[in-house]
Design a protein around this motif. Sequence first.
Motif, short mmCIF file in Angstrom:
data_model
loop_
_atom_site.label_atom_id
_atom_site.label_comp_id
_atom_site.label_asym_id
_atom_site.label_seq_id
_atom_site.Cartn_x
_atom_site.Cartn_y
_atom_site.Cartn_z
N ARG A 1 0.97 -1.25 0.06
CA ARG A 1 0.10 -0.10 -0.01
C ARG A 1 0.73 1.53 0.21
O ARG A 1 2.07 1.14 0.73
N VAL A 2 0.51 2.28 -0.72
CA VAL A 2 1.27 3.57 -0.92
C VAL A 2 0.81 4.41 0.57
O VAL A 2 -0.51 4.44 0.92
N LEU A 3 1.71 4.81 1.19
CA LEU A 3 1.73 5.86 2.19
C LEU A 3 1.43 7.17 1.98
O LEU A 3 2.03 7.59 0.83
N ASP A 4 0.30 7.90 2.27
CA ASP A 4 0.07 9.20 2.00
C ASP A 4 1.18 10.00 2.78
O ASP A 4 1.88 9.56 3.76
N ALA A 5 1.44 11.12 2.30
CA ALA A 5 2.52 12.19 2.91
C ALA A 5 1.81 12.89 4.06
O ALA A 5 0.57 12.84 4.25
N LEU A 6 2.58 13.31 4.93
CA LEU A 6 2.09 13.96 5.97
C LEU A 6 1.68 15.51 5.53
O LEU A 6 2.41 16.07 4.38
N ASP A 7 0.86 16.18 6.09
CA ASP A 7 0.11 17.22 5.66
C ASP A 7 -0.05 17.37 3.99
O ASP A 7 0.24 18.27 3.20
N ALA A 8 -0.46 15.96 3.59
CA ALA A 8 -1.13 15.99 2.32
C ALA A 8 -2.02 16.67 1.84
O ALA A 8 -3.06 17.14 2.56
#
Length: 1001
Positions: free
Chosen positions: A750-757
């Motif tokens: 799974r792809v992790l979302d970025a912080l503060d995306a």
Amino acid sequence: MADAVHPQVYSIAAHRGFADALVAGLIPRYAAGDLGLARLTLLLPSRRAERIITEAFVRLSGGGMLLPRMAVVGDLDLDETLGPLLDPLGAGSAIPPAADPTRRWLRLAALLADEMGDSAPKAPGLLRLAQEIARTMDRLAVEGIGLGDLLQDRVAGIVGDLADHWRESTRLFARVQARWQAELGARGEVDPPERRNRLFEHAARRWREQPPAHPIVAAGVTSASPALAQLLRTVAMLPRGAVILPDLDLELDGAVWDALGTAGAPAGPDDPPFGAGDAVTHPQYHLKLLLNRMGVQAGEVQPWHRAGLSAARPERSRAISNLFLPPQASAGWVDLPAAQRRLSGVRLMQTAHPDEEAQAVAILVRQALEVPERRVAVITPDRGLAGRVVAHLRRWGIEADDSAGRPLPQTTAGRVLLLLAEVVAQAAAPVPLLALLQHPLVRPGEGRAAWLEASRALDLALRGPRPAPGLPPLRAAIDKLAKRANGAAIAAWWAEVEEVLSPLLDWPDRLPLADALGRLASAGEALCGEALWGNADGRALASLVEELRGAAADVGTQLAPADLPAVLRDALDRVAVRPPWGGHPRVAIYGLLEARMSRAELVICAGLTEGVWPASPSPEPLLPPAVLRALGVPGAEFRIGLSAHDLAGALGAPEVVLSWAQRDEGGPVIPSRFVLRVEAMLGELAAAHREVEAVDLARRIDLGSPARPAARPAPDPTPVQRDVALAVTAIDRLLGDPYQFYAQAILRLRVLDALDAEPTAAWKGTVVHRVLERWHKAGEGPGELLNLAAQELAEMRAHPLVRSLWWPRLAKALEWVDTEIARLAGEGRHVLASEVKGEMTFRGVRVHGRADRVDRMADGTLGIVDYKTGIPPSPKRVADGYALQLGVIGLIAAAGGFAGVAGSPEWFEYWSLAKRPRSEDKAAFGHALAPFKTDKAAGLAREDFLDKSAADLGKAIDLYIRGTAPFEASLQPDLYGYNDYDQLMRLDEWQARGRADGDLA
């Protein structure tokens, strides 16, 4: 030495090596008897010079020796103070103490705010302006210029002819300085440069009246301030005194010396101290200014009688003199014989970019260290380049210290304080918070592993759009984590973190800076313990915090929390943490100030580009150049001459490499004017001076054997691995790009979302589906949809700014949904189910999914609706088999896979919440689209829709789930939005080659 009738002033030529030549001459002159040298007093420009001279004594002593007494006049550019010889304890009764620089900085900001009123900038800008004013006041004080000089009629006349903004800024400066001087008088203090001038005058007067019994020698002091110049003249006139200057060109032609300009000695009383035609950028100009202020003629200066261990050939000094001739005199280069133009031992090294330059410099250093006892010095004003050289040298285990130091914000301790300030300013936003919690100094020791495990769990929980400010949203994320297996440990960890952070976030709109620093320091100690203050950077940080806190408490400085990071960064940027001893003994990396008086067998001058060496002149922000010239303050270009003198001194080494890159991070750059002069003077000889071997090695050092190009991946898992259930949202991916399905469904990556995306389409879709699900299941009437949407957005983990920006578009689209459903209800079409899960078995494979909405049509059949927050798939894309979700949901409904839903699905629609296409109303959102062919769009007939969906689903199962087809990566331009695994499949390495037969498929 006999009583001085004429001033005893000497010069050590650049090729002799100042420090070694100085010591080589001092030892035989003053070492008579056991205590001869110990009776000598040396006045030196800086503490760095004191260390360099000490090392020279050690090299040349040949055994034990009592060293002379060394006193430092203090370098203002290095923020150094006078030594105890010139600032004795007894001087305090006659000379007022110096004002604290930190308190002055904060107090000037308060005076500026009062003078500027509503036009004053915010705290960071105001404090920067206060720092610039303090710097200008110091420049004026060093030159002996007071407020009265600024208010003279001739200066006022110049100001009156200037532009409005210069007039206003000059008046502002005068008002602030007048108020500050009044405060100093009330406190019984003076500015540090003023006290420095008075101490110089005090020492000069005392030595004139009672000449010291023992010799005094001033060596390497080139500052041309009037008070220091008079002190040097006094030393030169002492019976056993002498002044020894570095790199004064005694062979310079008299006409060229005169062409340098007036240099502080105008012809008439009404003439300005510095003429408009003065060659202030010449390396000898500041020395002429010093001699003029000392009252010494150039012809009275004598050559020093000794050379150092690392002396170059005498011809080098003549070539350096020719190199820096003024523009008119440099026309004579064409007539110079090759012997007077040749710079033997000087190489020119041009590289493509800064990293290549740093690598080539490191290679030259590595080669030089192969020669026993050979010393090498790298001189550059570019601290980034210096850091790269240090990093490249570690390849060979060479630890080289940058003696110019590292700015405090770039150290580990400084970063802790800035991260704490960022947490305050951004109300515990995920990026600064997690950077703080995972900082190397936080929770050292045995408990660090558990601390990092908990912080990484929080990191995963906070991925995606930024939550609302403050600790409550973070506490909600922790509550969810606490339900897991190790939840109790995470809850206990967060309680500890929250105890530290709570005082930082419970702030009023404005807080005293002293209190803020106290809270930050306490939080830093709670997180890091003694490790925060234990090393050199921590001690520098502790000193700064205490100075700033004391001054802020005295002045009463207040800040808004959002201003704290910028203010602290500016304060920390002015502190350089210099490394302790422990680097390689034969390698030194210097800035321009630190390199003065140093010497090595190989000197590499790096970063020789315009704007770096020399630096771009920076004018004073408040006083115009015309006013400064009238007051007798050297202009901004004066520092270019100092940079030229630094280069001239470096060129005196036996071997020199002049290095520059053709571009920096921002684009192409211009080589330094000094490099262009070298190339112009060398002319046809320049080719023989090129350094190409080190550049070639730098380009080849990291080259390995060519890697085999990656092939298009086509994994072939086992039948057991292939036996996975199919989600309706994954079938498009399976047919369009089997490899992406393989990575997601079989490898379970799974792809992790970025912080503060930024809010993604998936995040927006989740919000919309939750809103509509609650609305449909609650059976709310028309008009309640927006209220439910507002509640859902408030509960979603998203920053208020994100919600406020998206809400107008969402509200318009939901209004359309509300209106459209009401309209359809009037036509006999009603919502039957919403967000209902279902599944079926198709050819032995479980197929499952969620229907956004199922309607009961007026004729009793079923209508399947799929909500889209963006643009829905086109009928052509549906027909090509790249949008199967709606059709497969229909197959599940036809198979009775949805509980409580029975009937034949006959109608299918996408309901898009995006902007309505081809609408005259530019603010219209929301529209419905049936995925069937029309007169204007190719596609499937409605009666063929389910059959085509079943055929495509069967094809996917037969090929990949029950079959043996490899999950090959493919490039389907119509399959937009599926690129999560491009890096995993190494797409960039093979996409241009395509298949072996050239088909890009």
